[in-house]
Design a protein around this motif. Structure first.
Motif, PDB file in Angstrom:
ATOM      1  N   ALA A 148       0.834  -1.194   0.000  1.00  0.00           N
ATOM      2  CA  ALA A 148       0.000   0.000   0.000  1.00  0.00           C
ATOM      3  C   ALA A 148       0.869   1.243   0.000  1.00  0.00           C
ATOM      4  O   ALA A 148       1.958   1.254   0.585  1.00  0.00           O
ATOM      5  N   VAL A 149       0.378   2.270  -0.662  1.00  0.00           N
ATOM      6  CA  VAL A 149       1.026   3.582  -0.690  1.00  0.00           C
ATOM      7  C   VAL A 149       0.032   4.592  -0.161  1.00  0.00           C
ATOM      8  O   VAL A 149      -1.068   4.732  -0.706  1.00  0.00           O
ATOM      9  N   TRP A 150       0.391   5.278   0.921  1.00  0.00           N
ATOM     10  CA  TRP A 150      -0.461   6.316   1.496  1.00  0.00           C
ATOM     11  C   TRP A 150       0.060   7.665   1.002  1.00  0.00           C
ATOM     12  O   TRP A 150       1.150   8.093   1.346  1.00  0.00           O
ATOM     13  N   ASP A 234       5.062  -2.973   4.684  1.00  0.00           N
ATOM     14  CA  ASP A 234       4.349  -3.102   3.418  1.00  0.00           C
ATOM     15  C   ASP A 234       3.524  -1.864   3.086  1.00  0.00           C
ATOM     16  O   ASP A 234       2.657  -1.903   2.221  1.00  0.00           O
ATOM     17  N   VAL A 235       3.791  -0.741   3.775  1.00  0.00           N
ATOM     18  CA  VAL A 235       3.111   0.525   3.504  1.00  0.00           C
ATOM     19  C   VAL A 235       4.154   1.617   3.326  1.00  0.00           C
ATOM     20  O   VAL A 235       5.058   1.770   4.150  1.00  0.00           O
ATOM     21  N   GLN A 312       6.586 -10.524   4.789  1.00  0.00           N
ATOM     22  CA  GLN A 312       7.397 -10.553   5.987  1.00  0.00           C
ATOM     23  C   GLN A 312       7.074  -9.417   6.940  1.00  0.00           C
ATOM     24  O   GLN A 312       7.726  -9.259   7.954  1.00  0.00           O
ATOM     25  N   ALA A 313       6.066  -8.591   6.617  1.00  0.00           N
ATOM     26  CA  ALA A 313       5.667  -7.551   7.549  1.00  0.00           C
ATOM     27  C   ALA A 313       5.247  -8.212   8.849  1.00  0.00           C
ATOM     28  O   ALA A 313       4.460  -9.158   8.879  1.00  0.00           O
ATOM     29  N   ASP A 314       5.799  -7.751   9.967  1.00  0.00           N
ATOM     30  CA  ASP A 314       5.564  -8.357  11.275  1.00  0.00           C
ATOM     31  C   ASP A 314       4.164  -8.034  11.747  1.00  0.00           C
ATOM     32  O   ASP A 314       3.871  -6.917  12.135  1.00  0.00           O
TER      33      ASP A 314
END
Length: 329
Positions: A148-150, A234-235, A312-314
């Motif tokens: 995702a891109v904010w 992941d952001v 792999q985002a925790d």
């Protein structure tokens, strides 16, 4: 259509009025450019996509969903435009009727089906009205792990652009939240108790449109922190001001985040320029809130490592959010 939606006639009339306002304030050329109405451009893009699928197409079910979220009038179209011309990307903008209904996502199952049918490496989806659900979208099962891109923009520039295109839309939404008539509309979803209290603290009969647009900017962009997105690998947080000041550098940063090689054509449509600072006469209390959030957003605009895949985002680092949920219409 749910009970909170206007009729087809009312919806169409509203869109015509909005386009007329946009043409009057920004010109016909901007409307054609923003809504990608040029048939030559559309045909060229379609050919690029077809050729890429023929030469490099990935097996169905392997496309990575990329959610472009944030707030309307934050420069998201500028990000989309470069990626739309890249063969790797299938773009599902908010006007795409296959995935969206009146700029809102259809059922999650529809989204999953569209992403899994793609033979592109990435499916870029722009669910701005569902920005408050981006953590849920990233957790949807049955797809490749997403990213995702904010996107965010200077509050004054965004408020000016918002009012030019949408008039008093943000003012009406905030007033509806305050008086309890917002119903199931997206503007009133996933608001916590503190946000409700803040919104109820203003008199919307006296508030001007730009102040309302600034307050709405604050309410929506605080979600970036309230949802714990600032602690997720992941952001990516993307600043419009940074993008126009250094297009190559910022698009290269985006490419690193997605794990693709940067090419100059991805940023060629952006002319480098210094952001103009033209403060609006926003209510002092709202100005203070926005200035504090601007400082926080600016400090959080850190680079991401291309070596960390989204899966792999925790998940233990995702901050649980206390929210009041309503059915998503």
């Amino acid at each position: 259509m749910n009970d909170d939606e206007p009729s087809t006639l009312a919806w169409t009339a509203r869109r015509i009025a909005r386009h007329a306002r946009w043409i009057r304030t920004e010109g016909l050329r901007r409307l054609v450019e923003e809504d990608r109405l040029n048939p030559v451009d559309r045909a060229t893009t379609a050919w690029t996509k077809l050729r890429w699928r023929h030469q490099h197409g990935v097996p169905r079910g392997q496309a990575t969903p990329v959610y472009l979220v944030g707030l309307q009038r934050s420069g998201t179209n500028m990000l989309v435009r470069g990626l739309e011309n890249a063969g790797e990307f299938e773009v599902r903008n908010e006007s795409d009727r296959r995935v969206f209904h009146r700029f809102q996502l259809r059922d999650d199952a529809v989204l999953t089906t569209v992403v899994n049918r793609s033979r592109h490496a990435y499916v870029l989806v722009k669910p701005l009205c569902e920005s408050h659900r981006v953590d849920e979208l990233l957790a949807l099962p049955g797809m490749a792990p997403g990213r995702a891109v904010w996107a965010w923009r200077d509050v004054d520039d965004r408020a000016r652009s918002e009012v030019a295109k949408f008039g008093d839309a943000n003012l009406r939404a905030l007033a509806a939240i305050a008086d309890g008539t917002i119903g199931r509309r997206w503007q009133g979803q996933r608001l916590d108790a503190d946000t409700y209290e803040l919104i109820h603290g203003f008199d919307y009969r006296r508030m001007d449109r730009h102040t309302a647009a600034a307050l709405f900017w604050y309410v929506r962009n605080t979600l970036y922190f309230r949802l714990g997105l600032d602690r997720r690998d992941d952001v990516l947080l993307s600043s419009y001001d940074a993008l126009i000041a250094d297009p190559a550098g910022q698009i290269s940063r985006l490419c690193d985040f997605l794990g693709i090689a940067y090419r100059p054509d991805l940023s060629a449509h952006i002319a480098p320029r210094t952001p103009a600072r033209q403060p609006l006469p926003i209510d002092p209390a709202v100005r203070t809130l926005c200035d504090e959030l601007t400082t926080r957003l600016t400090a959080s605009g850190r680079p991401h490592s291309p070596t960390t895949p989204p899966q792999q985002a925790d998940t233990d680092r995702r901050t649980p959010v206390s929210v009041e949920r309503t059915d998503h219409g």
